[in-house]
Design an enzyme around this catalytic site. Sequence first.
Site, mmCIF file in Angstrom:
data_model
loop_
_atom_site.group_PDB
_atom_site.id
_atom_site.type_symbol
_atom_site.label_atom_id
_atom_site.label_comp_id
_atom_site.label_asym_id
_atom_site.label_seq_id
_atom_site.Cartn_x
_atom_site.Cartn_y
_atom_site.Cartn_z
ATOM 1 N N THR A 1 0.827 -1.205 0.000
ATOM 2 C CA THR A 1 0.000 0.000 0.000
ATOM 3 C C THR A 1 0.864 1.259 0.000
ATOM 4 O O THR A 1 0.698 2.146 -0.847
ATOM 5 C CB THR A 1 -0.917 -0.005 1.254
ATOM 6 O OG1 THR A 1 -1.632 -1.238 1.260
ATOM 7 C CG2 THR A 1 -1.870 1.163 1.266
ATOM 8 N N ALA B 1 12.619 20.033 -2.865
ATOM 9 C CA ALA B 1 13.810 19.335 -2.361
ATOM 10 C C ALA B 1 15.097 20.015 -2.839
ATOM 11 O O ALA B 1 16.168 19.786 -2.289
ATOM 12 C CB ALA B 1 13.802 17.888 -2.821
ATOM 13 N N ARG C 1 8.422 -9.006 -1.990
ATOM 14 C CA ARG C 1 8.568 -10.469 -1.957
ATOM 15 C C ARG C 1 8.371 -11.085 -3.340
ATOM 16 O O ARG C 1 9.147 -11.898 -3.804
ATOM 17 C CB ARG C 1 7.517 -11.036 -1.008
ATOM 18 C CG ARG C 1 8.091 -11.596 0.238
ATOM 19 C CD ARG C 1 7.016 -12.124 1.126
ATOM 20 N NE ARG C 1 5.797 -11.319 1.112
ATOM 21 C CZ ARG C 1 5.024 -11.113 2.159
ATOM 22 N NH1 ARG C 1 5.352 -11.651 3.304
ATOM 23 N NH2 ARG C 1 3.931 -10.384 2.067
ATOM 24 N N LYS D 1 2.252 4.277 18.436
ATOM 25 C CA LYS D 1 2.328 5.689 18.021
ATOM 26 C C LYS D 1 2.460 6.608 19.238
ATOM 27 O O LYS D 1 3.194 7.599 19.210
ATOM 28 C CB LYS D 1 1.080 6.049 17.215
ATOM 29 C CG LYS D 1 0.971 5.246 15.920
ATOM 30 C CD LYS D 1 -0.388 5.458 15.278
ATOM 31 C CE LYS D 1 -0.623 4.518 14.124
ATOM 32 N NZ LYS D 1 -2.020 4.514 13.685
ATOM 33 N N GLY E 1 -3.617 5.014 4.765
ATOM 34 C CA GLY E 1 -3.962 5.052 3.343
ATOM 35 C C GLY E 1 -2.727 5.320 2.519
ATOM 36 O O GLY E 1 -1.753 5.923 2.997
HETATM 37 N N1 NAP Z 1 -1.071 1.055 5.005
HETATM 38 C C1 NAP Z 1 -1.098 2.202 5.643
HETATM 39 O O1 NAP Z 1 -2.034 2.995 5.498
HETATM 40 C C2 NAP Z 1 0.026 2.573 6.588
HETATM 41 C C3 NAP Z 1 -0.044 3.800 7.265
HETATM 42 C C4 NAP Z 1 1.021 4.177 8.094
HETATM 43 C C5 NAP Z 1 2.099 3.324 8.254
HETATM 44 N N2 NAP Z 1 2.101 2.118 7.599
HETATM 45 C C6 NAP Z 1 3.271 1.255 7.787
HETATM 46 O O2 NAP Z 1 3.945 1.143 6.552
HETATM 47 C C7 NAP Z 1 4.560 -0.125 6.443
HETATM 48 C C8 NAP Z 1 4.076 -0.813 5.176
HETATM 49 O O3 NAP Z 1 2.664 -0.954 5.260
HETATM 50 P P1 NAP Z 1 1.777 -1.392 4.001
HETATM 51 O O4 NAP Z 1 0.373 -1.184 4.410
HETATM 52 O O5 NAP Z 1 2.298 -0.785 2.775
HETATM 53 O O6 NAP Z 1 2.078 -2.977 3.991
HETATM 54 P P2 NAP Z 1 1.759 -4.017 2.833
HETATM 55 O O7 NAP Z 1 0.744 -3.475 1.900
HETATM 56 O O8 NAP Z 1 1.514 -5.306 3.509
HETATM 57 O O9 NAP Z 1 3.145 -4.090 2.036
HETATM 58 C C9 NAP Z 1 4.285 -4.699 2.566
HETATM 59 C C10 NAP Z 1 5.289 -4.873 1.459
HETATM 60 O O10 NAP Z 1 6.458 -5.472 2.005
HETATM 61 C C11 NAP Z 1 6.820 -6.594 1.217
HETATM 62 N N3 NAP Z 1 7.388 -7.614 2.108
HETATM 63 C C12 NAP Z 1 6.822 -8.179 3.174
HETATM 64 N N4 NAP Z 1 7.661 -9.077 3.724
HETATM 65 C C13 NAP Z 1 8.765 -9.062 2.960
HETATM 66 C C14 NAP Z 1 9.971 -9.764 2.998
HETATM 67 N N5 NAP Z 1 10.211 -10.690 3.933
HETATM 68 N N6 NAP Z 1 10.912 -9.489 2.049
HETATM 69 C C15 NAP Z 1 10.664 -8.588 1.096
HETATM 70 N N7 NAP Z 1 9.525 -7.876 1.010
HETATM 71 C C16 NAP Z 1 8.597 -8.117 1.932
HETATM 72 C C17 NAP Z 1 5.555 -7.084 0.565
HETATM 73 O O11 NAP Z 1 5.864 -7.776 -0.616
HETATM 74 P P3 NAP Z 1 4.743 -8.412 -1.582
HETATM 75 O O12 NAP Z 1 3.892 -7.259 -2.040
HETATM 76 O O13 NAP Z 1 5.523 -9.009 -2.692
HETATM 77 O O14 NAP Z 1 3.997 -9.391 -0.746
HETATM 78 C C18 NAP Z 1 4.804 -5.764 0.320
HETATM 79 O O15 NAP Z 1 5.175 -5.226 -0.910
HETATM 80 C C19 NAP Z 1 4.206 -0.862 7.735
HETATM 81 O O16 NAP Z 1 5.231 -0.703 8.663
HETATM 82 C C20 NAP Z 1 2.959 -0.156 8.220
HETATM 83 O O17 NAP Z 1 2.779 -0.223 9.606
HETATM 84 C C21 NAP Z 1 1.101 1.738 6.775
#
Ligand code: NAP
Length: 436
Positions: free
Chosen positions: A14, A34, A46, A207, A309
């Site tokens: 995401t 920047a 992954r 947080k 988001g």
């Molecule tokens: N989503 C939000 O709104 C949001 C808001 C604030 C903070 N965050 C933080 O941002 C971070 C990412 O969140 P997200 O929602 O983007 O997560 P996500 O959609 O689950 O994406 C995680 C990504 O990491 C990759 N990944 C997971 N395990 C891996 C591994 N062992 N080796 C290589 N790649 C790996 C996944 O690969 P694949 O796609 O190939 O499976 C995916 O592309 C988290 O720390 C979350 O807490 C998220």
Amino acid sequence: MAEPLRIALAGLGTVGVGVIRLLETNRDVVERRAGRAIQVVAVNARDRGKDRGIDLARYSWVDDMQAMAERADVDVVVELVGGADGPALSLARAALDAGKGLVTANKAMVAHHGMELAELAAIKGAPFAFEAAVAGGIPVVKGLREGTAANELTRIYGILNGTCNYILSEMERTGADFGAMLTAAQDKGYAEADPSFDIEGVDAAHKLAILAAIGFGTRIDFEAVRTTGITEVRATDIAQADALGYVVRLVGVATLSKGDDGSAQLLQRVQPCLVPFRHPLGAVTGPTNAVVAEGDFAGRLLFQGAGAGDRPTASAVVADLIDIARGQAGAPFSVPVGQLEACKAGDPGERVGRDYIRFTVADRPGVLAEITAAMRDAGVSIESLIQRGRDHEGGEVQVAMVTHEGPERSVTQALTLLEGSPSLTAPPLVMPILRD
Ligand SMILES: NC(=O)c1ccc[n+]([C@@H]2O[C@H](COP(=O)([O-])OP(=O)(O)OC[C@H]3O[C@@H](n4cnc5c(N)ncnc54)[C@H](OP(=O)(O)O)[C@@H]3O)[C@@H](O)[C@H]2O)c1
């Protein structure tokens, strides 16, 4: 124009895809702010074959995420994988160790390992930034670190989890119970398939621990955050709160005070609270986040916006990259990590305030007298007491109580006196009433 800032992006979910889209869509504006281009030189996730809705052909894919930290053509590693430990932490450590900048949205990792990472960053002289880790697109990390820098902050609190806020405000709007609104949140994509980190308050606690460190200049102490989730909040509590002039919200509150021995004490709590309609947090509905900081000169400040988001979170990630590109990263926790104060955990019993207490009791004579006697013996003064929900003779009823202002220790003592009483058919739920 100066050389581009070269970044390696780990994680294309995401947030990662959101960052790529933002850098493509707002290329000019980002470059202007920047002072140089921000160039993605390596990406990794992954599954290379996954359709992510963006054209990845123009980016260089690397198979080994950890190798990003070593590359000579990378200035900053952007960690958007997630998880407190595991590959995210290994990458973060390796990046800083190699003297690269580190930008992350990973609140779990920062809450658990932020001190270690900040120490490593300081030793290596590398920037370390995590605006996106707290409240998504809201620039609250920067707001507290820079905007309120001249203040003594007394209290930092807020609605830090959009999933819980959506569930609670939908319970309020529809009158439905927790389970039904959790399902609705999952259907809308606001809650994960495994929502436990959100609904049990752990995400908000991550947080809060980060905000407390930045706002008070104290070392992160995630283990000391006392956390209660929203799973025990019922539709009757919401209705009762409404009748009294409140909404129910999951609120994280951090307060710094001086103990009897003059030492600094940091009380950090996440729990469902009653929030007055007229309080700014009372109007925060849906998946929105909001943070209030109270400063001795600035007064009460409210930061509000989308807490998650792809687009809001990407906005925060790229804001950090722009700071690094300009050479303006600053101390990640507002003062150099070696100067952050280690605090004792505050005693919640010392909080003085009003509480809402809901008892679920057997519908038989003498039960109310038993509850009020326990309150009297513990020195709790009752402001109101309402009995609701009698559906059949001898069944269960809800008794909602609001206390006058008093020490929380007395309420705890009263509940201890009632422990094991056959009159109580379920554990009571206590929700503090947020001060105006
Ligand atoms: N989503 C939000 O709104 C949001 C808001 C604030 C903070 N965050 C933080 O941002 C971070 C990412 O969140 P997200 O929602 O983007 O997560 P996500 O959609 O689950 O994406 C995680 C990504 O990491 C990759 N990944 C997971 N395990 C891996 C591994 N062992 N080796 C290589 N790649 C790996 C996944 O690969 P694949 O796609 O190939 O499976 C995916 O592309 C988290 O720390 C979350 O807490 C998220």
